[in-house]
Scaffold this motif. Structure first.
Motif, PDB file in Angstrom:
ATOM      1  N   VAL A   1       9.769  24.286 -56.872  1.00 43.19           N
ATOM      2  CA  VAL A   1       9.653  24.171 -55.293  1.00 43.19           C
ATOM      3  C   VAL A   1       9.506  25.662 -54.774  1.00 43.19           C
ATOM      4  N   GLU A   2       8.712  26.024 -54.141  1.00 38.30           N
ATOM      5  CA  GLU A   2       8.571  27.604 -53.456  1.00 38.30           C
ATOM      6  C   GLU A   2       8.349  27.448 -51.979  1.00 38.30           C
ATOM      7  N   GLU A   3       9.176  28.177 -51.393  1.00 37.21           N
ATOM      8  CA  GLU A   3       9.255  28.104 -49.940  1.00 37.21           C
ATOM      9  C   GLU A   3       9.051  29.612 -49.463  1.00 37.21           C
ATOM     10  N   ARG A   4       8.041  29.803 -48.517  1.00 35.45           N
ATOM     11  CA  ARG A   4       7.667  30.989 -47.873  1.00 35.45           C
ATOM     12  C   ARG A   4       7.729  31.013 -46.637  1.00 35.45           C
ATOM     13  N   VAL A   5       8.466  31.897 -45.848  1.00 31.74           N
ATOM     14  CA  VAL A   5       8.714  31.816 -44.483  1.00 31.74           C
ATOM     15  C   VAL A   5       8.700  33.295 -44.096  1.00 31.74           C
TER      16      VAL A   5
ATOM     17  N   GLU B   1      16.089  40.145 -45.521  1.00 30.38           N
ATOM     18  CA  GLU B   1      15.692  38.981 -46.424  1.00 30.38           C
ATOM     19  C   GLU B   1      16.768  37.823 -46.159  1.00 30.38           C
ATOM     20  N   PHE B   2      16.019  36.665 -45.846  1.00 34.90           N
ATOM     21  CA  PHE B   2      17.074  35.556 -45.214  1.00 34.90           C
ATOM     22  C   PHE B   2      17.068  34.588 -46.505  1.00 34.90           C
TER      23      PHE B   2
ATOM     24  N   TYR C   1       8.190  27.572 -36.254  1.00 39.89           N
ATOM     25  CA  TYR C   1       9.538  27.090 -35.712  1.00 39.89           C
ATOM     26  C   TYR C   1      10.525  28.131 -34.802  1.00 39.89           C
ATOM     27  N   LYS C   2      11.022  27.645 -33.883  1.00 39.60           N
ATOM     28  CA  LYS C   2      11.984  28.658 -33.111  1.00 39.60           C
ATOM     29  C   LYS C   2      13.288  28.486 -33.592  1.00 39.60           C
ATOM     30  N   GLY C   3      13.929  29.699 -33.926  1.00 41.68           N
ATOM     31  CA  GLY C   3      15.389  29.690 -34.080  1.00 41.68           C
ATOM     32  C   GLY C   3      16.173  30.839 -33.592  1.00 41.68           C
ATOM     33  N   VAL C   4      17.515  30.872 -33.837  1.00 41.76           N
ATOM     34  CA  VAL C   4      18.186  31.932 -32.900  1.00 41.76           C
ATOM     35  C   VAL C   4      19.113  32.430 -34.103  1.00 41.76           C
ATOM     36  N   LEU C   5      19.202  33.946 -34.353  1.00 40.50           N
ATOM     37  CA  LEU C   5      20.037  34.495 -35.250  1.00 40.50           C
ATOM     38  C   LEU C   5      21.413  34.610 -34.734  1.00 40.50           C
ATOM     39  N   GLU C   6      22.275  35.008 -35.577  1.00 33.72           N
ATOM     40  CA  GLU C   6      23.842  35.126 -35.404  1.00 33.72           C
ATOM     41  C   GLU C   6      23.960  35.960 -34.065  1.00 33.72           C
ATOM     42  N   ASN C   7      23.091  37.111 -34.003  1.00 32.38           N
ATOM     43  CA  ASN C   7      23.425  37.923 -32.741  1.00 32.38           C
ATOM     44  C   ASN C   7      22.641  37.413 -31.446  1.00 32.38           C
ATOM     45  N   GLY C   8      22.182  36.466 -31.543  1.00 32.24           N
ATOM     46  CA  GLY C   8      21.678  35.588 -30.370  1.00 32.24           C
ATOM     47  C   GLY C   8      20.099  35.842 -30.296  1.00 32.24           C
ATOM     48  N   GLU C   9      19.573  36.755 -31.137  1.00 30.75           N
ATOM     49  CA  GLU C   9      17.824  37.057 -31.004  1.00 30.75           C
ATOM     50  C   GLU C   9      17.256  35.982 -31.386  1.00 30.75           C
TER      51      GLU C   9
ATOM     52  N   PHE D   1      20.052  29.595 -44.836  1.00 33.59           N
ATOM     53  CA  PHE D   1      20.387  29.847 -43.287  1.00 33.59           C
ATOM     54  C   PHE D   1      19.148  29.599 -42.683  1.00 33.59           C
ATOM     55  N   LEU D   2      17.774  29.688 -42.846  1.00 34.50           N
ATOM     56  CA  LEU D   2      16.779  29.355 -42.080  1.00 34.50           C
ATOM     57  C   LEU D   2      16.696  27.787 -41.712  1.00 34.50           C
ATOM     58  N   GLU D   3      17.132  27.011 -42.732  1.00 32.99           N
ATOM     59  CA  GLU D   3      17.376  25.677 -42.265  1.00 32.99           C
ATOM     60  C   GLU D   3      18.298  25.523 -41.308  1.00 32.99           C
TER      61      GLU D   3
END
Length: 330
Positions: free
Chosen positions: A111-115, A16-17, A44-52, A21-23
């Protein structure tokens, strides 16, 4: 909250993010990170803390429908964990307030945000790779994609007590990893049915060209809905969009011979027997899948069984290149 309760028993590997953090990993969901757009959201494309690397699908705000879309996709992805189904990495369901200036005063809007966050697949979507026989992917890659999609769909229909019907299978919703392994994605329209019966829906939602006639004419949903969509996908994989358009103007046998001959030319007379069997089997399966009468369409389990029979690469004598199987197509 009811929706929050749906997420209590999630997989240990599904995170659960926080929305913050996703921003952060998408530079506030900037255009530079956009890798896709659809009717229900932006990816969108993102990179997690572990590089994934991950793909984040941020759903548009649509009261009511947004909840349904998010809940369907989340719950069915949690149930459907298979090598040919896109892996859900995590999710974010954020409820908050946003300060907005209105007529000189500040108000606080709800505001509702779903990702939904998925594994990022380097190969992109299948629709970017579809071409006719004379260019693009070689036969073995196309056969691997066809079989992988079928295995994923078989898992949805038969992998648990209650079948999952995808209801929006199309090349844009099939993603490819760096090894061209296909993974079925986008479960926003998917439905979990308590048993394999016929259901009537009120709203027609789907993609033209991939919806079977019984759904268009009578709003009927069965497992054969996805089978029809699969047939269209297989034909497009084998013959491209132009080849698919020719299907409507030929008999089944004429179309089979036409596509087989095109592939035989690609092999420049060196098509082996097992390859010829694969080509013919895939065409025959696809043509049965798009039958108007859904009772004549095969089940996905039957399709997987037929593909398994032609998957072995034993050394077989070369095919007489001037002959094509005259199997009856029902």
């Amino acid at each position: 909250m009811e929706l929050a309760n749906k997420f209590e028993h999630t997989s240990a590997t599904t995170r659960e993010f926080t929305f913050e953090f996703l921003e952060q990993i998408t530079d506030n969901f900037s255009d530079e990170h956009v890798i896709g757009r659809g009717g229900y959201g932006v990816v969108y494309k993102g990179v997690l803390e572990n590089g994934e690397e991950i793909a984040l699908k941020k759903l548009h705000y649509m009261p009511g429908l947004g909840d349904t879309q998010f809940r369907n996709e989340f719950n069915n992805l949690m149930r459907a964990q298979h090598p040919n189904i896109t892996r859900l990495v995590g999710y974010c369901y954020h409820l908050g307030h946003q300060r907005i200036k209105y007529k000189g005063e500040y108000i606080f809007a709800h505001v509702e945000e779903r990702v939904l966050c998925f594994e990022y697949l380097q190969g992109g979507s299948l629709d970017k790779h579809i071409s006719d026989e004379s260019c693009g992917l070689d036969w073995q890659t196309r056969f691997k994609i066809i079989k992988g999609v079928c295995l994923g769909l078989n898992y949805l229909h038969n992998g648990s007590k209650d079948p999952i019907y995808h209801l929006d299978l199309k090349p844009a919703n099939i993603l490819l990893d760096k090894n061209m392994v296909p993974k079925i994605g986008d479960f926003g329209l998917s439905r979990l049915f308590p048993s394999a019966q016929t259901y009537i829906t009120i709203n027609i939602i789907g993609t033209p060209g991939y919806m079977p006639p019984e759904y268009i004419d009578r709003n009927e949903i069965t497992s054969k809905y996805d089978v029809f969509s699969l047939g269209v996908i297989i034909i497009r994989i084998m013959a491209g969009d132009e080849g698919y358009s020719k299907c409507a103007h030929m008999s089944s046998q004429e179309f089979l011979e036409h596509i087989h001959e095109n592939w035989r030319k690609q092999f420049q007379g060196t098509m082996l027997s097992h390859t010829s069997d694969q080509v013919k089997t895939c065409i025959e399966i696809a043509l049965r899948c798009v039958q108007v009468d859904r009772e004549k369409r095969p089940t996905i389990a039957k399709i997987v069984d037929e593909l398994n029979k032609v998957s072995n690469f034993g050394s077989k004598p070369a095919l007489n290149q001037n002959t094509v199987s005259g199997k009856h197509l029902d």
